[in-house]
Scaffold this motif. Structure first.
Motif, PDB file in Angstrom:
ATOM      1  N   LYS A  24      23.663  46.511  33.622  1.00  0.00           N
ATOM      2  CA  LYS A  24      25.016  46.687  33.086  1.00  0.00           C
ATOM      3  C   LYS A  24      26.064  46.560  34.179  1.00  0.00           C
ATOM      4  CE  LYS A  24      23.851  49.434  28.972  1.00  0.00           C
ATOM      5  NZ  LYS A  24      24.491  48.547  27.974  1.00  0.00           N
ATOM      6  N   LEU A  25      25.742  47.023  35.384  1.00  0.00           N
ATOM      7  CA  LEU A  25      26.664  46.845  36.508  1.00  0.00           C
ATOM      8  C   LEU A  25      26.853  45.369  36.801  1.00  0.00           C
ATOM      9  CD1 LEU A  25      28.355  48.164  38.755  1.00  0.00           C
ATOM     10  CD2 LEU A  25      26.291  48.176  40.173  1.00  0.00           C
ATOM     11  N   ALA A  26      25.756  44.608  36.758  1.00  0.00           N
ATOM     12  CA  ALA A  26      25.851  43.168  36.979  1.00  0.00           C
ATOM     13  C   ALA A  26      26.647  42.495  35.864  1.00  0.00           C
ATOM     14  CB  ALA A  26      24.452  42.566  37.078  1.00  0.00           C
ATOM     15  N   THR A  27      26.422  42.936  34.625  1.00  0.00           N
ATOM     16  CA  THR A  27      27.175  42.388  33.488  1.00  0.00           C
ATOM     17  C   THR A  27      28.671  42.601  33.668  1.00  0.00           C
ATOM     18  OG1 THR A  27      25.346  42.675  31.932  1.00  0.00           O
ATOM     19  CG2 THR A  27      27.568  42.624  31.001  1.00  0.00           C
ATOM     20  N   LEU A  28      29.041  43.786  34.125  1.00  0.00           N
ATOM     21  CA  LEU A  28      30.451  44.078  34.345  1.00  0.00           C
ATOM     22  C   LEU A  28      31.042  43.163  35.416  1.00  0.00           C
ATOM     23  CD1 LEU A  28      32.943  45.849  33.823  1.00  0.00           C
ATOM     24  CD2 LEU A  28      32.033  47.458  35.523  1.00  0.00           C
ATOM     25  N   GLY A  29      30.332  42.999  36.530  1.00  0.00           N
ATOM     26  CA  GLY A  29      30.827  42.119  37.575  1.00  0.00           C
ATOM     27  C   GLY A  29      31.020  40.691  37.082  1.00  0.00           C
ATOM     28  N   GLN A  30      30.079  40.207  36.270  1.00  0.00           N
ATOM     29  CA  GLN A  30      30.189  38.862  35.719  1.00  0.00           C
ATOM     30  C   GLN A  30      31.359  38.755  34.740  1.00  0.00           C
ATOM     31  OE1 GLN A  30      26.290  38.410  34.034  1.00  0.00           O
ATOM     32  NE2 GLN A  30      25.290  38.286  36.047  1.00  0.00           N
ATOM     33  N   ALA A  31      31.532  39.792  33.931  1.00  0.00           N
ATOM     34  CA  ALA A  31      32.601  39.771  32.925  1.00  0.00           C
ATOM     35  C   ALA A  31      33.979  39.744  33.562  1.00  0.00           C
ATOM     36  CB  ALA A  31      32.475  40.993  32.010  1.00  0.00           C
ATOM     37  N   LEU A  32      34.102  40.324  34.749  1.00  0.00           N
ATOM     38  CA  LEU A  32      35.404  40.366  35.420  1.00  0.00           C
ATOM     39  C   LEU A  32      35.731  39.069  36.149  1.00  0.00           C
ATOM     40  CD1 LEU A  32      35.278  43.981  36.908  1.00  0.00           C
ATOM     41  CD2 LEU A  32      36.516  43.199  34.877  1.00  0.00           C
ATOM     42  N   SER A  33      34.778  38.146  36.202  1.00  0.00           N
ATOM     43  CA  SER A  33      34.989  36.845  36.866  1.00  0.00           C
ATOM     44  C   SER A  33      35.569  37.033  38.265  1.00  0.00           C
ATOM     45  CB  SER A  33      35.914  35.959  36.016  1.00  0.00           C
ATOM     46  OG  SER A  33      35.366  35.734  34.739  1.00  0.00           O
ATOM     47  N   LEU A  34      34.907  37.852  39.051  1.00  0.00           N
ATOM     48  CA  LEU A  34      35.403  38.195  40.383  1.00  0.00           C
ATOM     49  C   LEU A  34      35.390  36.979  41.302  1.00  0.00           C
ATOM     50  CD1 LEU A  34      33.465  41.554  40.745  1.00  0.00           C
ATOM     51  CD2 LEU A  34      35.922  41.310  40.360  1.00  0.00           C
ATOM     52  N   ALA A  35      36.515  36.716  41.935  1.00  0.00           N
ATOM     53  CA  ALA A  35      36.617  35.579  42.843  1.00  0.00           C
ATOM     54  C   ALA A  35      36.188  36.000  44.247  1.00  0.00           C
ATOM     55  CB  ALA A  35      38.050  35.057  42.881  1.00  0.00           C
ATOM     56  N   PRO A  36      35.556  35.114  45.004  1.00  0.00           N
ATOM     57  CA  PRO A  36      35.245  35.430  46.397  1.00  0.00           C
ATOM     58  C   PRO A  36      36.512  35.853  47.143  1.00  0.00           C
ATOM     59  CG  PRO A  36      34.164  33.401  45.735  1.00  0.00           C
ATOM     60  CD  PRO A  36      35.086  33.766  44.615  1.00  0.00           C
ATOM     61  N   GLY A  37      36.373  36.886  47.957  1.00  0.00           N
ATOM     62  CA  GLY A  37      37.517  37.391  48.695  1.00  0.00           C
ATOM     63  C   GLY A  37      38.303  38.463  47.972  1.00  0.00           C
ATOM     64  N   THR A  38      37.939  38.762  46.714  1.00  0.00           N
ATOM     65  CA  THR A  38      38.567  39.882  46.012  1.00  0.00           C
ATOM     66  C   THR A  38      38.438  41.133  46.862  1.00  0.00           C
ATOM     67  OG1 THR A  38      38.131  38.967  43.816  1.00  0.00           O
ATOM     68  CG2 THR A  38      38.432  41.356  43.963  1.00  0.00           C
ATOM     69  N   HIS A  39      39.544  41.819  47.097  1.00  0.00           N
ATOM     70  CA  HIS A  39      39.529  43.003  47.946  1.00  0.00           C
ATOM     71  C   HIS A  39      39.550  44.243  47.066  1.00  0.00           C
ATOM     72  CE1 HIS A  39      39.624  44.965  51.764  1.00  0.00           C
ATOM     73  NE2 HIS A  39      40.741  45.627  51.487  1.00  0.00           N
ATOM     74  N   ALA A  40      38.597  45.152  47.291  1.00  0.00           N
ATOM     75  CA  ALA A  40      38.377  46.261  46.377  1.00  0.00           C
ATOM     76  C   ALA A  40      38.436  47.609  47.083  1.00  0.00           C
ATOM     77  CB  ALA A  40      37.020  46.103  45.693  1.00  0.00           C
TER      78      ALA A  40
END
Length: 249
Positions: A24-40
């Motif tokens: 589910k954590l992986a699903t969330l990351g995929q759903a957010l379409s995170l771009a490389p370099g996203t700063h969190a």
């Protein structure tokens, strides 16, 4: 400044300290379409699995903050294991009141909204670090159905019915705070089972190895009572999810 030792014993095998499975954590990351370099920024980051796996899978960078020395040490070890230690940083400290010097693209608090005194305060806290148009993640319990008694409420780790909302009430609260709900990933009963049952196994293994420890009686009491209490109340009445929010313009 640290978490009680009981909690670190109970969570000793967990990489994710809430009923969110790795899938589910992986699903969330995929759903957010995170771009490389996203700063969190991840407040109350626990053992850092969100930051570490998303750095590996999506190329994000950022900082996690947690009050537990045990968990932050695990987070750093995990970062080295996954080859992302140059992209993420983990700070031992009190996440309550922590604000970044520069705005971030993603700000999260997954399952620890007590750092802001509840949902509203945590949304406000995260918003102080989030850039305009950024994404905020809040992990929070909700009532799966209306709790019928105070016994049910207290057995689900709440003091009153108002401590949590029903799912629709929680979503409406986000809107009232000025945020659009743009994605959500919810725990199911199997997610809860995997999280809670692993706690009992952790406690039993620790008790077998430490029968004379000063915490042994407390651990024994938890093992005697927690499984049935969970099956009777928490599994039936308590939901949990991660909610992605974006500020309204």
């Amino acid at each position: 400044m640290d978490l009680p030792r009981f909690i670190t014993i109970q969570e000793s095998s967990h990489r994710i300290h809430n009923p969110l499975t790795a899938d589910k954590l992986a699903t969330l990351g995929q759903a957010l379409s995170l771009a490389p370099g996203t700063h969190a920024l991840d407040l109350a980051c626990g053992s850092g699995e969100l930051m570490n796996t998303w750095a590996r899978d999506h190329g994000i960078t950022g900082t996690g903050v947690d009050i537990s020395t045990v968990f932050t040490a695990r987070a750093r070890t995990r970062a080295a294991e996954l080859g992302v230690a140059d992209r993420v940083d983990f700070i031992h400290g009190d996440a309550a009141g922590y604000v970044t010097d520069e705005p971030v693209d993603l700000a999260s608090c997954i399952g620890a909204t007590w750092i802001g005194g509840g949902v509203a305060g945590t949304v406000e806290l995260l918003g102080r670090s989030l850039r305009p148009g950024g994404v905020m993640l809040i992990g929070e319990p909700f009532w799966r159905r209306e709790p019928p008694s105070q016994e049910v409420i207290e057995s689900c780790h709440a003091g009153s019915r108002a401590d949590f909302g029903l799912l629709d009430e929680l979503i409406e609260q986000f809107a009232d705070l000025g945020y659009d709900l743009v994605e959500m990933v919810l725990a199911d009963q199997d997610s809860w089972d995997r999280y809670r049952a692993a706690q009992w196994f952790n406690l039993r293994r620790w008790l077998d190895q430490n029968p004379d420890d000063e915490l042994a009686a407390e651990v024994r009491t938890e093992l005697d009572t927690a499984p049935a209490r969970y099956a009777r109340y928490e599994r039936e009445y308590l939901g949990w999810g991660v909610f992605a929010l974006m500020g309204r313009r």
